[in-house]
Write a protein that holds these residues in place. Structure first.
Motif, PDB file in Angstrom:
ATOM      1  N   GLU A 133     -19.755 -47.919  44.302  1.00  0.00           N
ATOM      2  CA  GLU A 133     -18.913 -49.102  44.272  1.00  0.00           C
ATOM      3  C   GLU A 133     -17.520 -48.813  43.719  1.00  0.00           C
ATOM      4  N   TYR A 134     -17.346 -47.624  43.140  1.00  0.00           N
ATOM      5  CA  TYR A 134     -16.049 -47.245  42.587  1.00  0.00           C
ATOM      6  C   TYR A 134     -15.443 -46.102  43.406  1.00  0.00           C
ATOM      7  N   VAL A 135     -15.298 -44.904  42.862  1.00  0.00           N
ATOM      8  CA  VAL A 135     -14.672 -43.814  43.617  1.00  0.00           C
ATOM      9  C   VAL A 135     -15.630 -43.242  44.662  1.00  0.00           C
ATOM     10  N   GLY A 136     -16.901 -43.142  44.299  1.00  0.00           N
ATOM     11  CA  GLY A 136     -17.888 -42.702  45.275  1.00  0.00           C
ATOM     12  C   GLY A 136     -17.847 -41.223  45.595  1.00  0.00           C
ATOM     13  N   ALA A 137     -17.336 -40.412  44.693  1.00  0.00           N
ATOM     14  CA  ALA A 137     -17.377 -38.952  44.844  1.00  0.00           C
ATOM     15  C   ALA A 137     -18.327 -38.389  43.793  1.00  0.00           C
ATOM     16  N   ASP A 138     -18.774 -37.156  43.999  1.00  0.00           N
ATOM     17  CA  ASP A 138     -19.685 -36.539  43.044  1.00  0.00           C
ATOM     18  C   ASP A 138     -19.044 -36.448  41.661  1.00  0.00           C
TER      19      ASP A 138
END
Length: 520
Positions: free
Chosen positions: A382-387
């Motif tokens: 729901e935010y940056v969505g990266a590892d």
């Protein structure tokens, strides 16, 4: 103490009747009760905190409505021995009379949206009586349009967006900012093939850890060859009024590479360009590079680090080297929204200031205390969505240029220190000089215009009110914000990649120093 507790409940109850935050004689039973009263106390303040404890204690009452008599009975079962009455009353009195409490803010999936995310996740918005939803937007134009038309109350914005909108480049609207979200945070990445050619042009770059900063000098022969062969050399940036656009232009022009001009007739920004700069949304940068549509880009994190992880490109410089401690993102609202919700705006700034301070907190050895937790939160879809491992490459104080070149960069992301949160007039003036330099401002302006425009858009008066309240509440030290006599102009600096000196009080003198672009 129980009598005083009940008195706060009664007084608060009566005060809130008029605003319909509670019904006139009874409280409806909550549909669910939190697992511990301490959590409820953290999310509320003053009498509301004590009320939360009493309602929690009353969760076993048999009636479907909790009356004042129920509260009196329940109060005798609440342990308030650890509550500081004076602190509770002071906290209650510090609350602003909010014009609106349910808010929706927009953001783009970049790590520098962190202050908004942390203000929500750590309860700082809730502490101010705000119920905030933050929603990812598809691109910067959609984000700005939704703020202007009222679908969003405010947003994580490019520092140039309030400025561009106010002066009428692209969408015309009165947008203001009272809070700077961060310094630095961007990088310029080139494809593996372009990096290999840059190394061939400059043997010093063939080191596993070449000397920094890396200029665009070794890129210039590559660009010239493309032109001779009649081919376009394309690079990406995120928006015409983004810091990224001005930074990549600055980097290219410092090496004698023309990044193109904007004109009244052509707002694509490619007039006379050696390098064609095009708009690409940040999350799409790596894929666009990998597809060969662009040969490099300027973007915020984690999308430079993503290129390293995917082994498709090499970050060659950061904006810390292009301009040390440059402003990057701001929190923006329309002037109309601020005029209608002045107290709400101050409350938002208070929460963001606490979030910025939390993000920059360090131990006695200078190690970040909270950044890893922030990376974990930001990694959520729901935010940056990266590892998380990709995000923390830069957020925790290092930056990976190549797998053989990992450098400590504690100031790659700055969210609070160095007065990064203050809306400095001189920061606004710098953006205006670049807008003029590249033709987005089509006609020369007198020096006074730059100052007047900055004071129209940047609102330190709102920031000051929020800071003063936090200081009075013991949540901020007076030394953590600029002194009261500060005029809004940072000290002149020559910490740019080309060594040119910038003085926000002399915008025309600054412009006159350049060889490429408008110089007046």
């Amino acid at each position: 103490m129980i009598f005083r507790t009940l008195k706060w409940v009664r007084n608060g109850f009566e005060r809130r009747r008029a605003t319909e935050l509670v019904p006139p004689r009874t409280f409806g039973r909550p549909s669910s009760t939190r697992g511990n009263a301490a959590g409820a106390f953290r999310r509320t303040t003053g009498w509301a905190a004590v009320l939360g404890l009493v309602v929690f204690a009353c969760s076993g009452c048999s009636s479907n409505e909790i009356t004042l008599a129920d509260l009196e009975a329940a109060a005798s079962n609440v342990d308030v021995s650890d509550l500081d009455a004076d602190s509770l009353m002071k906290e209650s009195e510090s609350q602003l009379d909010l014009e609106k409490s349910d808010l929706k803010f927009g953001f783009i999936k970049l790590t520098d949206c962190a202050p908004l995310v942390i203000a929500k996740e750590k309860g700082y918005f809730a502490d101010e009586g705000l119920n905030v939803e933050i929603e990812a937007q598809s691109n910067w134009k959609v984000l700005l349009d939704r703020v202007i038309d009222g679908q969003l109350d405010g947003a994580h914005m490019l520092a140039g967006q309030p400025i561009g909108a106010t002066i009428g480049f692209g969408t015309k609207a009165d947008i203001i900012t009272a809070y700077s979200l961060d310094y630095n945070g961007n990088g310029i990445t080139v494809s593996n093939e372009i990096w290999k050619q840059m190394q061939e042009n400059d043997p010093d770059l063939q080191s596993e850890k070449p000397e920094h900063p890396i200029t665009a000098d070794s890129l210039k022969p590559i660009v010239e060859k493309f032109k001779q062969e009649g081919k376009d050399f394309s690079m990406g940036m995120v928006f015409p009024v983004s810091t990224h656009n001005y930074e990549i232009r600055y980097w290219l022009a410092a090496a004698g590479i023309h990044p193109g001009m904007y004109t009244a007739q052509d707002i694509t920004g490619v007039q006379d360009a050696d390098v064609l700069l095009s708009v690409t949304p940040p999350p799409q940068m790596p894929a666009t590079l990998e597809a060969g549509t662009i040969y490099g880009y300027c973007v915020g994190e984690p999308w430079n680090q993503q290129a390293v992880v995917k082994e498709i490109g090499v970050p060659v410089t950061t904006n810390y080297d292009i301009w040390k401690n440059n402003p990057e993102k701001v929190f923006g609202v329309t002037k109309e929204w601020n005029d209608t919700h002045p107290n709400t705006h101050v409350a938002v700034v208070k929460a963001l200031m606490r979030a910025g301070k939390w993000l920059d907190a360090v131990d006695e050895d200078g190690n970040f205390l909270n950044r890893q937790e922030a990376c974990k939160i930001l990694s959520g879809s729901e935010y940056v969505g990266a590892d998380e491992d990709v995000i923390d490459n830069s957020m925790t104080g290092t930056f990976v240029f190549q797998k053989t070149d990992v450098r400590p960069m504690p100031d790659f992301n700055v969210f609070f220190k160095y007065n990064a949160t203050y809306p400095h007039y001189s920061d606004c003036v710098w953006f205006l000089t670049q807008m003029r330099r590249w033709g987005q401002i089509t006609e020369a302006k007198p020096a006074e215009w730059y100052e007047q425009t900055a004071k129209q858009i940047y609102r330190p008066d709102i920031y000051r009110k929020a800071a003063e309240m936090l200081i009075s509440e013991g949540k901020l030290d007076a030394t953590e914000v600029p002194p009261p006599d500060y005029d809004g102009y940072r000290e002149p600096t020559d910490e740019f990649i080309d060594g040119k000196k910038y003085d926000g009080k002399d915008p025309l003198g600054y412009l006159s120093n350049f060889e490429i672009g408008h110089t007046e």
